[in-house]
Motif scaffolding. Structure first.
Motif, PDB file in Angstrom:
ATOM      1  N   SER A   1       0.843  -1.419   0.098  1.00 47.53           N
ATOM      2  CA  SER A   1      -0.241  -0.217   0.228  1.00 47.53           C
ATOM      3  C   SER A   1       1.395   1.131  -0.106  1.00 47.53           C
TER       4      SER A   1
ATOM      5  N   ASP B   1       6.019   5.797   7.206  1.00 45.44           N
ATOM      6  CA  ASP B   1       5.666   5.302   7.968  1.00 45.44           C
ATOM      7  C   ASP B   1       6.928   3.517   8.850  1.00 45.44           C
TER       8      ASP B   1
ATOM      9  N   SER C   1       5.914   1.531  10.241  1.00 42.49           N
ATOM     10  CA  SER C   1       5.750   0.896  11.635  1.00 42.49           C
ATOM     11  C   SER C   1       4.401  -0.621  10.484  1.00 42.49           C
ATOM     12  N   ASN C   2       4.229   0.244   9.380  1.00 42.78           N
ATOM     13  CA  ASN C   2       3.754  -0.666   8.080  1.00 42.78           C
ATOM     14  C   ASN C   2       4.333  -0.051   7.295  1.00 42.78           C
TER      15      ASN C   2
ATOM     16  N   ASN D   1       6.282  -3.146   6.626  1.00 38.23           N
ATOM     17  CA  ASN D   1       6.407  -4.004   5.936  1.00 38.23           C
ATOM     18  C   ASN D   1       8.296  -5.007   5.580  1.00 38.23           C
TER      19      ASN D   1
END
Length: 665
Positions: free
Chosen positions: A535, A567, A569-570, A572
Motif C-alpha cells: 500500500s 511510517d 510500523s507499516n 512490512n
C-alpha cells in the motif's frame, strides 16, 4: 453657518431685491445683471462661484461704494474662469480700471490682468486671495494696507516680484507657493514682525531672500526652492514651535540659529537638499526630535558624532547619501524603529561599515542597507542582538557570508538578499523568518535554503496532523529556479523516483517550489514500485505561511521530510527504495479572508479575480521538485542518469507528470 440661518438671510435679501436695493448677491444671473449695468448703491457683498465669463461696467463698480466683500471663485478648483472685455468695459489690457476702496474681503481666483488698479487703496482690506492669477506684480508703488492679515498669491505663474511689505504691518499669513517665476522676496519682509505662516514652496527660480522676521513665525516652507542657495538672515528671536521645511531646496548650509535646545522640533525634513555636505552638531541638542529625514542629500558624507544623544528619535532616513560609516553612538538610539542607508545601485563608493551593536538599538524593527557596498566584516558580528528587528534589507551587497548571529534575530520575519552576487550560502534561519529574497538562479543558494529548512524541521515524524513551514519570495517572473530537476504546471504533482534514490542518513526530503496563491494544505503519497499488494504511504500536511505576500507574484518553498511521510510500523520490512513515485495532490488554497483581514459580517469586499478560479476547479500553478541530500556536492549525477520511469498510463489519478528538465544535474 446653519442652513436655516442661511435660508433666512437669503429670504431677507430677496425682500430687498424686490425693492430694487439688495445688499447681498450670490446668484450668477443677478451678478451679471448688476456688473453689466449701473450697479446698486446698497450692495455690500458679492459672492459668486462657477463664473465662467465676466464683463465689467466701470459705472457699476463706481456706484457700489459700500461693497465690502467681493468673492469670485471656483470652490472646487476644478475649472477656470474666463474673461472678456469690451470698449466700454471696466478693463484695459493690463488691469481692471476700478475696484471699490471699501473692500475688506477680496477673493478673485484666476484674476486675468497683470496689475491691480492704480488707484485701488483698500485700507480696510483684511483678506486678499488672488490664486492662479495672471499678475506680474500687484502695483507699481508702495500701498498702505494697515488691516491686511492674509495675502495669497499662490500659483500665480507670471508673478515676478512682490510688493514692499512696509505698508502691511499686520500681515500674518503669506502664501506664495508655486509662483514659479518669482526670483526675489522683497527685503522689507524683514519688517513683518507679526508674520505667522510663510509658504514659498515650489518657487523654483527664487534666488534672493534676504531677511525673514521670526518673532511670531510658526511655519516656514522653502521646499523645492531649487535655486535658493542661502537661508535668509534671521531677524528676531526664534519661537520654539517654529516648523521649517527645506526639503529639495538648494540651501547649502543649515543656520545654527534655527536649531537650538529650546526648539520643540519633533520632525526635521531635509530630504533632497543636494548641496548639503554636513549637519551641524547642534542638531543633536534637539531632544524632542522623533523623525530625521536627510534622504537624497547627495553630498552628505557623515552624521554628527553625537547622534546618539537624540534619545527620542524613532526614524532616521539617510538613503541615497554618501554616508559610509555611521557614528558608533548611533547604537544608543534605543527608541529608533526605522534606519535606512540605501544607496544608488550603480554607485562606486567606499565600503560601508556598520558599528558593533553592543546590545543597543533595542527598538529597531526595520534596517535597510541595500547597495551599500558591504564587504565581509562590514556587518557587525553581534547583529543578532537586534532583538526587535523584523525587516532586514541587504540587497545588492558584496559579502560572501553573513554573520552567524543572524540566526539569533528572534523577531526577524523578512530577509532580502537578492542581487548579492558573491553570496553562495544563506545563514541559519531565525525561527520567525517566513519571507526571504535571494538569487534563486544560484544553485548553491537554493541548496542552502533547503538545508536550512531541513534543520528547522529535523524532528518531524508521521502523525495525524503535520505542519510544514513555507518560505515566500517576491519575484519578477514566475519561472521555477533551474535547481529543481522536475518542473511542470498542473493542479497536482507526480514524480517518478530514480533507482536507489534513498540513502540512509543522507536523504533529507523532497524540496518543493510552487508559484501563485498560497496553498493551505495538501496530501502526499509515496507509491510502491510494484503492484504486489503493497500500500502507498499517505500523509496530509498543513502549511504554515505567515508571509503577507499570498498573491501570484511570489514563489513559495517548502520541504516534505521523509520522516513525515515514512511510517516504519507499516513498511512490512520494505525500504523507501521499494517505492518509485511520489504524488502530491488535494491542494487547498489558503483562505484569503482569514489570512489578510478580519471582516465584519456586514462588510462588503470584492474578491480578486484570481480567487474566482477557486470553486469548481483548482487553478493550475507551476511546480518544481528536487530530492534533497545532506551532501549535494557530487552524490546525484549517476543516480539520475539511471532514473526510473513509470508510465503515466498506469496511474488512474488525475495528476500532472513532472519530468526532469535535463537527464543529469
Amino acid at each position: 453657518m446653519h442652513d436655516l440661518i442661511q435660508d433666512m438671510g437669503r429670504y431677507v435679501v430677496n425682500m430687498q431685491k424686490d425693492s430694487g436695493k439688495p445688499s447681498r448677491l450670490w446668484n450668477i444671473e443677478d451678478f451679471e445683471d448688476v456688473v453689466n449695468n449701473t450697479g446698486i448703491m446698497a450692495m455690500e457683498a458679492i459672492w459668486c462661484t462657477y463664473v465662467h465669463k465676466l464683463y465689467f461696467s466701470e459705472e457699476a463698480m463706481i456706484n457700489m461704494k459700500r461693497l465690502r466683500i467681493l468673492c469670485i471663485c471656483d470652490e472646487n478648483d476644478l475649472s477656470r474662469i474666463t474673461y472678456s472685455s469690451s470698449s466700454d468695459s471696466n478693463c484695459h489690457d493690463d488691469s481692471i480700471e476700478y475696484l471699490p476702496n471699501n473692500l475688506c474681503w477680496f477673493v478673485w481666483h484666476d484674476y486675468p490682468w497683470k496689475l491691480l488698479p492704480e488707484y485701488f487703496n483698500p485700507r480696510r482690506l483684511v483678506h486678499l486671495d488672488l490664486r492662479w492669477s495672471s499678475l506680474h506684480h500687484l502695483w507699481n508703488e508702495t500701498k498702505q494696507l494697515p488691516s491686511l492679515r492674509r495675502l495669497n498669491l499662490s500659483c500665480s505663474k507670471s508673478l515676478k516680484r512682490i510688493p514692499d511689505f512696509k505698508g502691511m504691518p499686520n500681515l500674518e499669513y503669506l502664501y506664495l507657493g508655486e509662483c514659479t517665476n518669482l526670483e526675489e522676496v522683497h527685503h522689507s519682509l524683514g519688517c513683518s514682525r507679526k508674520l505667522i505662516h510663510l509658504n514659498l514652496n515650489y518657487c523654483e527660480r527664487l534666488k534672493r531672500f534676504p531677511y525673514v522676521n521670526v518673532e511670531s513665525l510658526e511655519s516656514l516652507n522653502l521646499s523645492f526652492c531649487y535655486s535658493l542657495k542661502k537661508f535668509p538672515e534671521i531677524l528676531g528671536r526664534v519661537k520654539p514651535e517654529l516648523e521649517i521645511k527645506m526639503s529639495n531646496s538648494g540651501i547649502r548650509e543649515l543656520p545654527l540659529c534655527i536649531i537650538h535646545p529650546q526648539a520643540h522640533l519633533t520632525e526635521l525634513h531635509l530630504h533632497g537638499m543636494k548641496y548639503l555636505v554636513a549637519l551641524p552638531s547642534s542638531i543633536c541638542k534637539l531632544k524632542g526630535l522623533v523623525k530625521l529625514d536627510v534622504s537624497n542629500c547627495a553630498k552628505l558624507e557623515s552624521l554628527p558624532e553625537e547622534i546618539g544623544d537624540l534619545g527620542k528619535l524613532e526614524q532616521l532616513d539617510a538613503n541615497y547619501t554618501l554616508i559610509s560609516r555611521p557614528p558608533s553612538s548611533i547604537v544608543r538610539l534605543n527608541k529608533l524603529k526605522l534606519l535606512n542607508f540605501t544607496k544608488v545601485k550603480s554607485e562606486d563608493r567606499l565600503f560601508f561599515v556598520f558599528p558593533q551593536v553592543n546590545e543597543g538599538l533595542l527598538s529597531l524593527e526595520y534596517l535597510d542597507l541595500c547597495y551599500c557596498n558591504i564587504k565581509d566584516g562590514g556587518l557587525p558580528e553581534d547583529i543578532g542582538s537586534l532583538s526587535s528587528l523584523k525587516v532586514l534589507h541587504l540587497r545588492g551587497n558584496n559579502f560572501e557570508y553573513l554573520p552567524q548571529s543572524i540566526a539569533q534575530l528572534g523577531a526577524l520575519e523578512y530577509l532580502y538578499l537578492s542581487d548579492c552576487k558573491r553570496l553562495t550560502q544563506l545563514p541559519e534561519f531565525p525561527q520567525q523568518l517566513y519571507t526571504i529574497d535571494a538569487d534563486w538562479s544560484n544553485d548553491l543558494i537554493c541548496n542552502s535554503l533547503f538545508q536550512n529548512i531541513s534543520l528547522l524541521q529535523h524532528d518531524i515524524s508521521v502523525s495525524d496532523s503535520l505542519s510544514l513551514r513555507v518560505f515566500t519570495s517576491k519575484v519578477l517572473t514566475w519561472n521555477i529556479p533551474s535547481w529543481f530537476d522536475y518542473q511542470g504546471m498542473g493542479t497536482s504533482v507526480s514524480v517518478n523516483l530514480p533507482e536507489n534514490w534513498y540513502e540512509s542518513d543522507k536523504f533529507l526530503g523532497f524540496a518543493i517550489c510552487y508559484t501563485g496563491i498560497s496553498i493551505g494544505d495538501f496530501t502526499a503519497h509515496l507509491i510502491p514500485l510494484c503492484d504486489d499488494g503493497m500500500s502507498s504511504m499517505t500523509q496530509k500536511f498543513s502549511l504554515s505561511n505567515h508571509s503577507e505576500y499570498i498573491n501570484e507574484d511570489t514563489i513559495k518553498f517548502l520541504l516534505v521530510p521523509l520522516g513525515g511521510l515514512w511510517d516504519a510500523s507499516n513498511a512490512n520490512e520494505k525500504t523507501p527504495n521499494d517505492y518509485g513515485c511520489i504524488e502530491l495532490d488535494d491542494f487547498k488554497v489558503e483562505d484569503f479572508f482569514e489570512v489578510t483581514h478580519d471582516f465584519e459580517e456586514t462588510e462588503v469586499f470584492e474578491v480578486p479575480d484570481y480567487f474566482k478560479l477557486i470553486g469548481d476547479f483548482e487553478p493550475k500553478r507551476k511546480f518544481g521538485v528536487r530530492l534533497l541530500y545532506k551532501d549535494e556536492a557530487g552524490i546525484r549525477k549517476s543516480r539520475y542518469e539511471e532514473e526510473a520511469s513509470c508510465s503515466s498510463s498506469k496511474k488512474q489519478r488525475q495528476l500532472l507528470q513532472l519530468f526532469p528538465t535535463s537527464p543529469g544535474l
